[in-house]
Write an enzyme that holds these catalytic residues in place. Structure first.
Site, PDB file in Angstrom:
ATOM      1  CG  ASP A  91      -6.878  -3.049  -2.929  1.00  0.00           C
ATOM      2  OD1 ASP A  91      -7.411  -2.181  -2.206  1.00  0.00           O
ATOM      3  OD2 ASP A  91      -5.658  -3.297  -2.905  1.00  0.00           O
TER       4      ASP A  91
ATOM      5  CG  HIS B 261      -5.606  -2.352   0.735  1.00  0.00           C
ATOM      6  ND1 HIS B 261      -5.007  -2.073  -0.486  1.00  0.00           N
ATOM      7  CD2 HIS B 261      -4.936  -1.619   1.663  1.00  0.00           C
ATOM      8  CE1 HIS B 261      -4.036  -1.202  -0.303  1.00  0.00           C
ATOM      9  NE2 HIS B 261      -3.969  -0.913   0.987  1.00  0.00           N
TER      10      HIS B 261
ATOM     11  CB  SER C 274      -0.959  -0.030   1.190  1.00  0.00           C
ATOM     12  OG  SER C 274      -1.945   0.961   1.072  1.00  0.00           O
TER      13      SER C 274
END
Length: 324
Positions: free
Chosen positions: A261, A302, A174
């Site tokens: 995601d 995610h 991320s």
């Protein structure tokens, strides 16, 4: 009722004004470092959440100290009881690949999905060094794009000094994907390409994630809001341009992205993969570029790609190919 509606409308309209006057609010939202999840965890004692792990600190800059957890590969587990930090440091040269884990925003290196990933990588035979950037967890300093990149660079060089030629891979998840590619490009510019880069749930650039956020979407129809947002992003100087970085990166690259995601859209990972492929073609290099996609039905979203039972084999195969 009219007063309530009037108040809500005033509040709604005032948000862009507040952000313009205080743009640092946006940087705090991006890093979310003040949300120190999980609470009540002593980061100096990782054994409460992770076995075979040593905590230590590095002074990466003047007035900056960052916390790091070093988790051993399975081959070292039996010998690790009551060992000193110096012993842990020596094991970095045992020939096992070393993964520097650069986490996303919010919380510390003790968050559950991060700990679970480290456990899996450790069991698969990798050293894992999980870093809390300046301002995160128990690390000292104020976060910035340059600061986070500097922390990653310092740790990478420290590991390289002690690993005696072992493969060292940067794993950015991320927000950490931007840290990883920033650091990798800087090292490349200094004449020392990173052995390998793994990006988990990566974005094209941080501004596009902000633009895609559901709260931002609430204001998109307001005249001039897009220009305001662009102005704010320029003023806080946070870019993390993964797209530009991958145009020049020559290190082997593996991208991991789930189709469901809900933070960084899957199409961003796909776009980065295509950018990396095109860059390899233009530079006429044969460094590997791979992408693992995860079906939405798996529910990895995610932060749960670590649930993939084949992940250790995917990573192992990727790193083993570096030796060919």
């Amino acid at each position: 009722m009219k007063k309530v509606v009037s108040f809500l409308i005033t509040l709604y309209v005032s948000v862009p004004v507040i952000l313009y006057v205080f743009p640092s609010i946006v940087s705090h939202v991006i890093f979310a470092h003040l949300l120190r999840f999980p609470f009540f965890v002593d980061l100096s004692r990782p054994e409460h959440v992770l076995n075979h792990t040593c905590n230590f600190y590095l002074n990466t800059d003047k007035g900056v100290s960052v916390g790091v957890w070093h988790t051993l590969p399975a081959s070292q587990w039996e010998q690790s009881a009551r060992r000193s930090p110096e012993w842990y440091q020596e094991t970095l040269g045992d020939g096992s690949p070393v993964i520097i884990y650069l986490h996303g925003n919010v919380g510390s290196r003790a968050m559950n999905h991060r700990v679970q990933l480290v456990k899996i990588l450790s069991a698969a035979g990798f050293h894992v060094l999980a870093l809390d950037y300046r301002g995160f967890g128990d690390s000292i300093g104020e976060p910035s794009e340059a600061g986070l990149t500097s922390d990653a660079l310092y740790l990478y060089n420290w590991v390289k000094t002690h690993s005696r030629g072992s493969v060292v891979c940067m794993w950015g998840q991320s927000l950490g994907s931007g840290v990883a590619t920033n650091a990798a490009v800087k090292l490349q510019e200094q004449g020392s390409a990173v052995d390998a880069v793994i990006l988990e749930g990566p974005y094209t650039r941080i501004g596009e994630v902000v633009d895609n956020h559901r709260l931002t979407q609430m204001y998109k129809f307001l005249p001039g809001f897009d220009s305001l947002l662009q102005n704010i992003m320029e003023r806080i100087n946070i870019v993390f341009p993964n797209d530009d970085n991958l145009k020049t990166l020559i290190s082997p690259l593996l991208i991991l992205h789930a189709e469901d995601d809900n933070v960084v859209p899957y199409h961003m990972g796909q776009k980065l993969y295509q950018i990396a492929l095109q860059a390899r073609e233009k530079s006429n290099t044969n460094a590997q570029v791979e992408m693992m996609s995860y079906d939405a039905n798996l529910g990895y979203s995610h932060s749960h790609i670590y649930l993939d039972p084949s992940l250790p084999d995917v990573v192992r195969k990727f790193l083993q190919n570096l030796k060919k």
